[in-house]
Design an enzyme around this catalytic site. Structure first.
Site, PDB file in Angstrom:
ATOM      1  N   HIS A  19       0.822  -1.295  -0.082  1.00 37.22           N
ATOM      2  CA  HIS A  19      -0.147  -0.155  -0.097  1.00 37.22           C
ATOM      3  C   HIS A  19       1.040   1.282   0.115  1.00 37.22           C
ATOM      4  O   HIS A  19       1.156   1.857   0.752  1.00 37.22           O
ATOM      5  CB  HIS A  19      -0.758   0.075   1.141  1.00 37.22           C
ATOM      6  N   HIS A  21       1.268   4.772  -2.568  1.00 34.41           N
ATOM      7  CA  HIS A  21       0.569   5.474  -3.540  1.00 34.41           C
ATOM      8  C   HIS A  21       1.809   6.309  -4.582  1.00 34.41           C
ATOM      9  O   HIS A  21       3.025   6.687  -3.654  1.00 34.41           O
ATOM     10  CB  HIS A  21      -0.175   6.793  -3.239  1.00 34.41           C
ATOM     11  N   HIS A 203      -9.871   0.528  -1.949  1.00 43.80           N
ATOM     12  CA  HIS A 203      -9.869   1.218  -0.502  1.00 43.80           C
ATOM     13  C   HIS A 203     -11.167   0.714   0.039  1.00 43.80           C
ATOM     14  O   HIS A 203     -12.355   0.993  -0.695  1.00 43.80           O
ATOM     15  CB  HIS A 203      -9.711   2.708  -0.515  1.00 43.80           C
ATOM     16  N   GLU A 206     -11.666   2.762   6.040  1.00 45.72           N
ATOM     17  CA  GLU A 206     -10.725   3.904   6.547  1.00 45.72           C
ATOM     18  C   GLU A 206     -11.616   5.144   7.191  1.00 45.72           C
ATOM     19  O   GLU A 206     -11.738   5.049   8.132  1.00 45.72           O
ATOM     20  CB  GLU A 206      -9.823   4.458   5.476  1.00 45.72           C
ATOM     21  N   ASP A 284       1.390   4.210   2.896  1.00 46.32           N
ATOM     22  CA  ASP A 284       0.489   5.214   2.223  1.00 46.32           C
ATOM     23  C   ASP A 284       1.052   6.158   1.428  1.00 46.32           C
ATOM     24  O   ASP A 284       1.271   5.944   0.359  1.00 46.32           O
ATOM     25  CB  ASP A 284      -0.615   5.510   3.255  1.00 46.32           C
ATOM     26  N   ASP A 285       1.232   7.275   2.048  1.00 46.26           N
ATOM     27  CA  ASP A 285       1.534   8.493   1.341  1.00 46.26           C
ATOM     28  C   ASP A 285       2.994   9.100   2.109  1.00 46.26           C
ATOM     29  O   ASP A 285       2.664   9.942   3.084  1.00 46.26           O
ATOM     30  CB  ASP A 285       0.610   9.411   1.208  1.00 46.26           C
TER      31      ASP A 285
END
Length: 379
Positions: A19, A21, A203, A206, A284-285
């Site tokens: 995961h 991005h 997704h 969340e 994630d980011d």
């Protein structure tokens, strides 16, 4: 703690990263350099060197998060920018002990500056192939549709993704604010993807609760869930995920940064783990949340009390949930066993200089504030 009894170094634990991005994987220093190169004026939230203060539990907060992400993406304007981002991401993965990466990208976001949708995806795939060969990190691509755009756009992307299964596309995702729109609006796109041999990895669970995970399973045929952490609120859903072996790509630092949970210790990792739900920790980011993959494992150890044996099992789950070839999986699983079989503390003492102590000092190129993350102090 005595050096000889120190826990094993999580940086040296072989793992898969499922995961991450595309733009969000960028190093903060690279963002500044590319912004200067292209004359892009960055807001202070992206130029200060500090991870921005974020909270996306309301519409205004999510809009701010998305605006910052879009601004960061705007510095990726030519082929050299794309190749640099992918190469540096692969280097950062290697430093964190990640041996397999499935990076998520919506090529429509880059197409206007890269000659169109097909050239954009082909450039990304070629950059992935090149970076993988240079670093030894296995890399594949999950093409993701945007929940905020038309389902027709998603179907176009699904057809495109299927055309490139022999070039490194392995999955089809659905990102952005899961509170907007219905999963079933995208069912035809996911049907195209699944029939074309791609893993469905939308997704869910969340910003919305367990119902969004159920929708991903029922309406999209999800074989893996991006996030999925709020499945912990529904015992029957946990049983279903565990029975089907559906991996949840859990991103604990991101959950706290976006306000899904107030503190790191509130993220229900134990609940999922003890229910038998496979998990793959993800960053994630990192550009916006300030920490990369190894820091997630350190957080799970430090805040949630996971033992080395449990961390090794999390790493195994990330490998089993991946789309790596069987030979790669076997090698990774054997190396995870080797990490655990080594004496506590020895792995950290014997690791090479590029890896040793990375989680605690962090590399300057990205994630300068994971230490605060580990203490659960992030906003």
């Amino acid at each position: 703690m005595d050096r000889l009894s120190a826990p094993r170094d999580v940086v040296l634990l072989p793992k898969a990263h499922l995961h991450l991005h595309f733009t969000g994987s960028m190093r903060p220093a690279t963002l500044l350099e590319l912004a200067d190169k292209h004359g892009v004026r960055l807001p202070e939230a992206l130029s200060s060197g500090e991870p921005p203060s974020l909270r996306a539990t309301d519409e205004r907060g999510w809009f701010r998060f998305q605006r910052l992400y879009d601004t960061a993406r705007s510095v990726l304007r030519d082929e050299s920018d794309i190749r640099r981002l992918v190469r540096e991401t692969a280097e950062d993965e290697r430093r964190d002990g990640s041996r397999w990466l499935e990076i998520q990208v919506d090529p429509t976001s880059y197409a206007p500056r890269l000659g169109g949708l097909i050239p954009a995806l082909e450039l990304i795939l070629d950059a992935v192939r090149e970076a993988s060969a240079a670093t030894g990190v296995g890399m594949r691509v999950v093409v993701a549709a945007n929940r905020m755009k038309s389902p027709m756009d998603a179907r176009t992307l699904a057809r495109l993704a299927v055309r490139y299964t022999d070039r490194g596309v392995v999955g089809f995702g659905l990102s952005n604010d899961e509170r907007r729109g219905l999963a079933r609006d995208f069912d035809r796109a996911f049907e195209i993807a699944r029939k074309g041999g791609l893993l469905a990895a939308p997704h869910g669970g969340e910003l919305s609760g367990p119902e969004s995970v159920r929708d991903c399973l029922d309406d999209l045929g999800a074989g893996r869930i991006g996030h999925g952490v709020r499945s912990a609120e529904d015992a029957r859903l946990l049983e279903r995920l565990a029975a089907r072996g559906v991996t949840c790509e859990v991103c604990p630092s991101s959950n706290v940064s976006l306000g899904v949970y107030e503190r790191a210790e509130d993220v229900p990792l134990r609940t999922l783990f003890e229910a038998g739900v496979p998990m793959a920790l993800g960053a994630d980011d990192p550009l916006l949340f300030g920490s990369r993959l190894a820091a997630q494992y350190d957080l799970v150890r430090t805040v949630h009390g996971f033992s080395d044996a449990e961390l090794a099992e999390l790493a195994r789950q990330s490998v089993r949930g991946s789309l790596a070839p069987e030979s790669v999986r076997k090698e990774l699983l054997a190396d995870i066993d080797g990490w655990l079989a080594g004496p506590a503390g020895a792995a950290a003492l014997e690791g090479d200089a590029d890896h040793h102590g990375l989680v605690h000092q962090l590399h300057a190129e990205g994630g300068a504030h994971a230490v605060a993350d580990l203490a659960g102090q992030r906003q």
